[in-house]
Design a protein around this motif. Sequence first.
Motif, PDB file in Angstrom:
ATOM      1  N   ASN A  50       0.831  -1.211   0.000  1.00  0.00           N
ATOM      2  CA  ASN A  50       0.000   0.000   0.000  1.00  0.00           C
ATOM      3  C   ASN A  50       0.865   1.262   0.000  1.00  0.00           C
ATOM      4  O   ASN A  50       0.579   2.221  -0.721  1.00  0.00           O
ATOM      5  CB  ASN A  50      -0.958   0.009   1.189  1.00  0.00           C
ATOM      6  CG  ASN A  50      -2.047  -1.023   1.050  1.00  0.00           C
ATOM      7  OD1 ASN A  50      -2.404  -1.428  -0.057  1.00  0.00           O
ATOM      8  ND2 ASN A  50      -2.585  -1.475   2.171  1.00  0.00           N
ATOM      9  N   ARG A  51       1.928   1.246   0.796  1.00  0.00           N
ATOM     10  CA  ARG A  51       2.845   2.393   0.833  1.00  0.00           C
ATOM     11  C   ARG A  51       3.478   2.609  -0.536  1.00  0.00           C
ATOM     12  O   ARG A  51       3.552   3.725  -1.038  1.00  0.00           O
ATOM     13  CB  ARG A  51       3.938   2.156   1.873  1.00  0.00           C
ATOM     14  CG  ARG A  51       4.920   3.323   1.956  1.00  0.00           C
ATOM     15  CD  ARG A  51       6.288   2.931   2.440  1.00  0.00           C
ATOM     16  NE  ARG A  51       6.954   2.045   1.494  1.00  0.00           N
ATOM     17  CZ  ARG A  51       8.122   1.489   1.731  1.00  0.00           C
ATOM     18  NH1 ARG A  51       8.750   1.690   2.873  1.00  0.00           N
ATOM     19  NH2 ARG A  51       8.698   0.699   0.844  1.00  0.00           N
ATOM     20  N   ASN A  52       3.912   1.513  -1.166  1.00  0.00           N
ATOM     21  CA  ASN A  52       4.562   1.622  -2.469  1.00  0.00           C
ATOM     22  C   ASN A  52       3.600   2.135  -3.535  1.00  0.00           C
ATOM     23  O   ASN A  52       3.988   2.942  -4.389  1.00  0.00           O
ATOM     24  CB  ASN A  52       5.163   0.280  -2.873  1.00  0.00           C
ATOM     25  CG  ASN A  52       6.324  -0.112  -1.982  1.00  0.00           C
ATOM     26  OD1 ASN A  52       6.807   0.694  -1.180  1.00  0.00           O
ATOM     27  ND2 ASN A  52       6.760  -1.340  -2.091  1.00  0.00           N
ATOM     28  N   LYS A  53       2.350   1.705  -3.489  1.00  0.00           N
ATOM     29  CA  LYS A  53       1.346   2.232  -4.425  1.00  0.00           C
ATOM     30  C   LYS A  53       1.129   3.724  -4.197  1.00  0.00           C
ATOM     31  O   LYS A  53       0.980   4.491  -5.149  1.00  0.00           O
ATOM     32  CB  LYS A  53       0.020   1.481  -4.256  1.00  0.00           C
ATOM     33  CG  LYS A  53       0.039   0.073  -4.788  1.00  0.00           C
ATOM     34  CD  LYS A  53      -1.273  -0.631  -4.500  1.00  0.00           C
ATOM     35  CE  LYS A  53      -1.184  -2.104  -4.822  1.00  0.00           C
ATOM     36  NZ  LYS A  53      -2.383  -2.844  -4.412  1.00  0.00           N
ATOM     37  N   GLN A  54       1.134   4.119  -2.939  1.00  0.00           N
ATOM     38  CA  GLN A  54       0.961   5.535  -2.609  1.00  0.00           C
ATOM     39  C   GLN A  54       2.136   6.355  -3.145  1.00  0.00           C
ATOM     40  O   GLN A  54       1.948   7.432  -3.711  1.00  0.00           O
ATOM     41  CB  GLN A  54       0.838   5.693  -1.090  1.00  0.00           C
ATOM     42  CG  GLN A  54       0.446   7.075  -0.652  1.00  0.00           C
ATOM     43  CD  GLN A  54       0.271   7.164   0.864  1.00  0.00           C
ATOM     44  OE1 GLN A  54       0.541   6.230   1.599  1.00  0.00           O
ATOM     45  NE2 GLN A  54      -0.184   8.310   1.321  1.00  0.00           N
ATOM     46  N   ILE A  55       3.347   5.830  -3.010  1.00  0.00           N
ATOM     47  CA  ILE A  55       4.536   6.493  -3.538  1.00  0.00           C
ATOM     48  C   ILE A  55       4.413   6.633  -5.057  1.00  0.00           C
ATOM     49  O   ILE A  55       4.656   7.702  -5.616  1.00  0.00           O
ATOM     50  CB  ILE A  55       5.821   5.719  -3.152  1.00  0.00           C
ATOM     51  CG1 ILE A  55       6.104   5.908  -1.651  1.00  0.00           C
ATOM     52  CG2 ILE A  55       7.020   6.139  -4.005  1.00  0.00           C
ATOM     53  CD1 ILE A  55       7.181   5.020  -1.089  1.00  0.00           C
ATOM     54  N   PHE A  56       4.017   5.554  -5.719  1.00  0.00           N
ATOM     55  CA  PHE A  56       3.878   5.596  -7.176  1.00  0.00           C
ATOM     56  C   PHE A  56       2.807   6.597  -7.602  1.00  0.00           C
ATOM     57  O   PHE A  56       3.005   7.354  -8.558  1.00  0.00           O
ATOM     58  CB  PHE A  56       3.561   4.199  -7.716  1.00  0.00           C
ATOM     59  CG  PHE A  56       3.507   4.164  -9.215  1.00  0.00           C
ATOM     60  CD1 PHE A  56       4.666   4.170  -9.960  1.00  0.00           C
ATOM     61  CD2 PHE A  56       2.289   4.135  -9.871  1.00  0.00           C
ATOM     62  CE1 PHE A  56       4.624   4.151 -11.350  1.00  0.00           C
ATOM     63  CE2 PHE A  56       2.234   4.123 -11.255  1.00  0.00           C
ATOM     64  CZ  PHE A  56       3.408   4.125 -11.999  1.00  0.00           C
ATOM     65  N   ASN A  57       1.695   6.603  -6.895  1.00  0.00           N
ATOM     66  CA  ASN A  57       0.620   7.542  -7.230  1.00  0.00           C
ATOM     67  C   ASN A  57       1.078   8.995  -7.072  1.00  0.00           C
ATOM     68  O   ASN A  57       0.764   9.839  -7.911  1.00  0.00           O
ATOM     69  CB  ASN A  57      -0.619   7.284  -6.378  1.00  0.00           C
ATOM     70  CG  ASN A  57      -1.325   6.003  -6.763  1.00  0.00           C
ATOM     71  OD1 ASN A  57      -1.178   5.520  -7.877  1.00  0.00           O
ATOM     72  ND2 ASN A  57      -2.080   5.443  -5.829  1.00  0.00           N
ATOM     73  N   LEU A  58       1.816   9.274  -6.015  1.00  0.00           N
ATOM     74  CA  LEU A  58       2.340  10.629  -5.823  1.00  0.00           C
ATOM     75  C   LEU A  58       3.273  11.014  -6.969  1.00  0.00           C
ATOM     76  O   LEU A  58       3.232  12.132  -7.483  1.00  0.00           O
ATOM     77  CB  LEU A  58       3.059  10.750  -4.479  1.00  0.00           C
ATOM     78  CG  LEU A  58       2.157  10.729  -3.241  1.00  0.00           C
ATOM     79  CD1 LEU A  58       2.993  10.563  -1.986  1.00  0.00           C
ATOM     80  CD2 LEU A  58       1.309  11.992  -3.173  1.00  0.00           C
ATOM     81  N   TYR A  59       4.107  10.058  -7.376  1.00  0.00           N
ATOM     82  CA  TYR A  59       5.030  10.301  -8.482  1.00  0.00           C
ATOM     83  C   TYR A  59       4.256  10.598  -9.772  1.00  0.00           C
ATOM     84  O   TYR A  59       4.587  11.539 -10.494  1.00  0.00           O
ATOM     85  CB  TYR A  59       5.948   9.087  -8.658  1.00  0.00           C
ATOM     86  CG  TYR A  59       6.807   9.158  -9.884  1.00  0.00           C
ATOM     87  CD1 TYR A  59       7.926   9.985  -9.922  1.00  0.00           C
ATOM     88  CD2 TYR A  59       6.507   8.403 -11.009  1.00  0.00           C
ATOM     89  CE1 TYR A  59       8.721  10.061 -11.056  1.00  0.00           C
ATOM     90  CE2 TYR A  59       7.286   8.470 -12.143  1.00  0.00           C
ATOM     91  CZ  TYR A  59       8.395   9.295 -12.166  1.00  0.00           C
ATOM     92  OH  TYR A  59       9.172   9.371 -13.287  1.00  0.00           O
ATOM     93  N   THR A  60       3.220   9.800 -10.051  1.00  0.00           N
ATOM     94  CA  THR A  60       2.455  10.004 -11.285  1.00  0.00           C
ATOM     95  C   THR A  60       1.658  11.305 -11.245  1.00  0.00           C
ATOM     96  O   THR A  60       1.321  11.854 -12.294  1.00  0.00           O
ATOM     97  CB  THR A  60       1.506   8.821 -11.581  1.00  0.00           C
ATOM     98  OG1 THR A  60       0.607   8.644 -10.496  1.00  0.00           O
ATOM     99  CG2 THR A  60       2.283   7.547 -11.831  1.00  0.00           C
ATOM    100  N   LEU A  61       1.364  11.800 -10.049  1.00  0.00           N
ATOM    101  CA  LEU A  61       0.663  13.077  -9.923  1.00  0.00           C
ATOM    102  C   LEU A  61       1.617  14.267 -10.062  1.00  0.00           C
ATOM    103  O   LEU A  61       1.185  15.418 -10.021  1.00  0.00           O
ATOM    104  CB  LEU A  61      -0.066  13.152  -8.576  1.00  0.00           C
ATOM    105  CG  LEU A  61      -1.274  12.229  -8.427  1.00  0.00           C
ATOM    106  CD1 LEU A  61      -1.782  12.239  -6.988  1.00  0.00           C
ATOM    107  CD2 LEU A  61      -2.381  12.635  -9.399  1.00  0.00           C
ATOM    108  N   GLY A  62       2.915  13.970 -10.194  1.00  0.00           N
ATOM    109  CA  GLY A  62       3.875  15.037 -10.451  1.00  0.00           C
ATOM    110  C   GLY A  62       4.705  15.498  -9.269  1.00  0.00           C
ATOM    111  O   GLY A  62       5.440  16.473  -9.368  1.00  0.00           O
TER     112      GLY A  62
END
Length: 99
Positions: A50-62
């Motif tokens: 879940n943490r890693n998905k959150q990190i990826f989502n933040l990255y994709t949001l810029g």
Amino acid sequence: MKYKNAKNILPKELLTEIQKYIQGDIIYIPIQGKKISWGEKSGYKEDLNNRNKQIFNLYTLGHDISEIQDMFNLSKSSILKIISKIKNSNPSLGGVVNE
């Protein structure tokens, strides 16, 4: 893995039989049936996913890598590995991680 004294949990007859083979040492008794992988029992594996998905989502949001580093107290290389791993496991996301 927590240490348990066989004297406190095994029947005396079984303990006596085991003592014919080993005494005073620590032994590992594997789980019978389906093997549970690392972190499944405690839920830690799911928490990390879940943490890693959150990190990826933040990255994709810029969000900047340095900003994500500060949010999760992880190194730049750890953040980049997490992002790359998720990208590589989902070919539709494509591309190379931008630092």
